[in-house]
Design an enzyme around this catalytic site. Sequence first.
Site, mmCIF file in Angstrom:
data_model
loop_
_atom_site.group_PDB
_atom_site.id
_atom_site.type_symbol
_atom_site.label_atom_id
_atom_site.label_comp_id
_atom_site.label_asym_id
_atom_site.label_seq_id
_atom_site.Cartn_x
_atom_site.Cartn_y
_atom_site.Cartn_z
ATOM 1 N N ALA A 13 45.620 9.553 21.244
ATOM 2 C CA ALA A 13 46.479 8.372 21.668
ATOM 3 C C ALA A 13 46.587 8.276 23.140
ATOM 4 O O ALA A 13 46.535 7.316 23.646
ATOM 5 C CB ALA A 13 47.802 8.536 21.059
ATOM 6 N N ARG A 23 41.817 -0.639 32.401
ATOM 7 C CA ARG A 23 41.113 -1.854 32.256
ATOM 8 C C ARG A 23 41.958 -3.090 32.685
ATOM 9 O O ARG A 23 41.660 -3.995 33.287
ATOM 10 C CB ARG A 23 40.583 -2.129 30.720
ATOM 11 C CG ARG A 23 39.587 -1.278 30.386
ATOM 12 C CD ARG A 23 39.082 -1.390 28.869
ATOM 13 N NE ARG A 23 38.134 -0.532 28.374
ATOM 14 C CZ ARG A 23 38.538 0.285 27.615
ATOM 15 N NH1 ARG A 23 39.604 0.539 27.193
ATOM 16 N NH2 ARG A 23 37.478 1.194 27.054
ATOM 17 N N ALA A 42 37.425 15.585 19.405
ATOM 18 C CA ALA A 42 37.496 15.458 17.977
ATOM 19 C C ALA A 42 38.287 16.371 17.202
ATOM 20 O O ALA A 42 37.562 17.443 16.668
ATOM 21 C CB ALA A 42 36.200 14.910 17.416
ATOM 22 N N CYS A 44 39.242 16.320 14.301
ATOM 23 C CA CYS A 44 38.860 16.351 12.941
ATOM 24 C C CYS A 44 37.594 17.066 12.893
ATOM 25 O O CYS A 44 37.124 17.191 11.616
ATOM 26 C CB CYS A 44 38.645 14.919 12.399
ATOM 27 S SG CYS A 44 40.144 13.900 12.381
ATOM 28 N N VAL A 82 54.986 19.024 30.073
ATOM 29 C CA VAL A 82 56.288 18.189 30.287
ATOM 30 C C VAL A 82 57.663 18.974 29.544
ATOM 31 O O VAL A 82 57.200 18.687 28.347
ATOM 32 C CB VAL A 82 55.921 16.648 30.062
ATOM 33 C CG1 VAL A 82 57.357 15.926 30.321
ATOM 34 C CG2 VAL A 82 54.993 16.071 30.807
ATOM 35 N N ASP A 285 50.035 11.189 16.507
ATOM 36 C CA ASP A 285 50.891 12.136 15.760
ATOM 37 C C ASP A 285 52.114 12.279 16.008
ATOM 38 O O ASP A 285 52.907 12.923 15.102
ATOM 39 C CB ASP A 285 50.080 13.284 15.501
ATOM 40 C CG ASP A 285 48.592 13.085 15.141
ATOM 41 O OD1 ASP A 285 48.412 11.969 14.606
ATOM 42 O OD2 ASP A 285 47.990 14.118 14.734
ATOM 43 N N TRP A 436 27.596 -4.978 -10.965
ATOM 44 C CA TRP A 436 29.040 -4.977 -10.830
ATOM 45 C C TRP A 436 29.377 -3.981 -9.997
ATOM 46 O O TRP A 436 29.269 -2.912 -10.613
ATOM 47 C CB TRP A 436 29.913 -5.465 -12.274
ATOM 48 C CG TRP A 436 29.935 -6.674 -12.665
ATOM 49 C CD1 TRP A 436 28.915 -7.118 -13.513
ATOM 50 C CD2 TRP A 436 30.512 -7.879 -12.338
ATOM 51 N NE1 TRP A 436 29.032 -8.595 -13.822
ATOM 52 C CE2 TRP A 436 30.091 -9.131 -13.212
ATOM 53 C CE3 TRP A 436 31.509 -7.871 -11.345
ATOM 54 C CZ2 TRP A 436 30.709 -10.223 -13.055
ATOM 55 C CZ3 TRP A 436 32.104 -9.273 -11.474
ATOM 56 C CH2 TRP A 436 31.864 -10.396 -12.247
#
Length: 449
Positions: A13, A23, A42, A44, A82, A285, A436
């Site tokens: 994040a 940007r 990463a 994960c 922090v 998170d 299907w």
Amino acid sequence: MRKRFVIIGGDAAGMSAASQIRRLQPDAEILAFEKGSTLSYAQCGLPYLIGGVVPEARNLIARTPEEFRDKYRIEVFIRHEVTKILPEENAVIVKDLAEGSEKRFSYDTLLIATGGHAIFPQWEGRDLEGVFPLKDMDDALRIQGWVRKEHVSKVVIVGGGYIGLEMAEAFHHLKKEVAVLDLAPQVAGTFDPEMAHLAQQELEQNGIRVALNEEVVALRGEKGRVTGVETKTGFHPADLVLVAIGILPNSELAKNAGIELGVKGAIRVDDRLRTNRPNIYAAGDCAVHHHRVKEAEDYIPLGTTANKQGRIAGTNMGGGDAHFAGVVGSAIMKVLNVAMGRTGLSEREVKQLSVPYEVVSIRSRDHAGYYPNGEQLHLKLLYHKENRKLLGAQIVGKHGVDKRIDVIATALYAGLTIDQLQELDLSYAPPFNSVWDPVQQASTVAGRS
């Protein structure tokens, strides 16, 4: 004067937000503080690093601090924590963990992206050598180092959720004797019992022992090293113990700054990721997530959501206008040779919300029955008893789980009914599907009720 953006947390994040701010604000000053030793990687992929599927830690790192500094002009401070947010003064206090010194930094806009932490109960013996949580790269490297340097033949994993089961596979891949203990009556607690049982079968058929309804009493050891896990019903010998019983948001810093918290103690944010304090945002998170099916705030910490929220927060911090559309609870994991996917609500969640519902469960094939090597798919759909809107789905099988669970996740986002699934124009060729699709087969069965 240039605006200064301060970001607490250097992973999904935080760095997604930082890149987006750059940007939109080419001349802004962007400072990111990361408590750990690695950023923008990463998480994960950590079980696959430990298990040897991913060869090196560097394969999981998206960008280095040097890349952020040189390419994006984002100043990153590694091993800087922090310790305090001063909202009234638009400032933070930062501790250099290497030197022990503290410094004050002012900000115009602040993002809290502190992530979550592994739940690690105060059991007797939790400080023994060979006992580990798994939340970040440092944890993974410690586990990897222990496995490589010490004689590890028996592994006990406490917790049968996503991380626990992925790590069971990782240690199995390393040819260790693995046992999974869980306090609950099933593994894979976010799935309904009959679907979770399929995961348990897969584990046990591959020689991984599963012990349920097991309450840990203590971790036992000799000469400072772990030797096993004591539960109320017995003793499980181990050379390595992994504690993987879930995560909680790192929200204490926000709480101490007077920032409002929500479900499970996560930081409450609106759809633009703003907290209740001016010029302070939160994402990932550590923050709440709006659940589109529940129509309420929830806490479902996943890397996909963290990256998404970070980008949205960065857009708004940089002067744009972006809104978080929410989640529908989609997740998937690999358990040895099978995949388990879910989206929307489980049957347990539907009951908790007192929603009138119906269930349709089928067994189908991942592709045309006459085409070779077809595998079985177990599919369960939940839908509203009155308006027939989809509520959730769970699928377990060897192939094609991801395709179908994403179709249903999209249908949930769009608010489709169980019957409208039959109208979808889904791809078909014998190696990939039946005429299907199994999702539509389930819809047809529901249509008969």
